[in-house]
Design a protein around this motif. Structure first.
Motif, short mmCIF file in Angstrom:
data_model
loop_
_atom_site.label_atom_id
_atom_site.label_comp_id
_atom_site.label_asym_id
_atom_site.label_seq_id
_atom_site.Cartn_x
_atom_site.Cartn_y
_atom_site.Cartn_z
N LYS A 1 10.50 1.04 53.28
CA LYS A 1 11.87 1.54 53.14
C LYS A 1 12.45 1.09 51.80
N ALA A 2 12.31 -0.20 51.48
CA ALA A 2 12.85 -0.72 50.23
C ALA A 2 12.18 -0.08 49.03
N TRP A 3 10.89 0.17 49.12
CA TRP A 3 10.15 0.79 48.03
C TRP A 3 10.67 2.20 47.79
N MET B 1 13.24 -2.28 39.94
CA MET B 1 13.96 -1.18 39.32
C MET B 1 13.18 -0.59 38.14
N GLU B 2 12.12 -1.25 37.72
CA GLU B 2 11.32 -0.71 36.62
C GLU B 2 10.67 0.60 37.06
N PRO B 3 10.58 1.57 36.15
CA PRO B 3 10.00 2.87 36.52
C PRO B 3 8.54 2.75 36.96
N VAL C 1 5.63 9.13 42.14
CA VAL C 1 6.08 8.84 43.50
C VAL C 1 4.88 8.32 44.30
N PRO C 2 4.95 7.07 44.77
CA PRO C 2 3.80 6.51 45.48
C PRO C 2 3.62 7.13 46.86
#
Length: 118
Positions: A13-15, A54-56, A60-61
């Motif tokens: 969820k956090a990811w 927050m780094e790009p 999309v994993p």
């Protein structure tokens, strides 16, 4: 559900959300986040972990992860994370739990596929 599977659900969820409150829900204030087990130093502390998250990313994993084993203080998670058009990683994660179920220490072990022999 188990402690490790609950934690993994929270991690996923956090990811996805990258929301600070979701990251805080899964890591302790003084957590260590090791991107590699042989790094000289981990990312240390929740604020630094949130900043690092927050780094790009390269895309999309698409994770396919599951709890392999766990006991009261340690969960081992295995699986793959695919970044379509970029790379697929094979993962083994150590999640060292604090008494409240958040991670006090997280260690990523990951590999990329071997290149075909020439």
């Amino acid at each position: 559900m188990t402690r490790a599977s609950d934690w993994l659900d929270g991690y996923l969820k956090a990811w996805e959300t990258k929301a600070a409150e979701d990251v805080r829900a899964i890591f302790t204030d003084d957590a260590e986040y090791w991107y590699r087990p042989n790094d000289e130093e981990p990312v240390r502390g929740i604020d630094a972990i949130i900043e690092a998250w927050m780094e790009p990313e390269p895309g999309v994993p698409v994770p396919d992860l599951a709890v392999l084993i766990e006991d009261g203080s340690l969960g081992i998670i295995k699986g793959t994370v695919d970044y379509p058009g970029h790379e697929t990683y094979t993962n083994l994660w150590e999640v060292w739990f604090a008494p409240d179920g958040r991670a006090a220490r997280f260690v990523e072990w990951y590999m990329t596929p071997r290149s075909p022999a020439s």
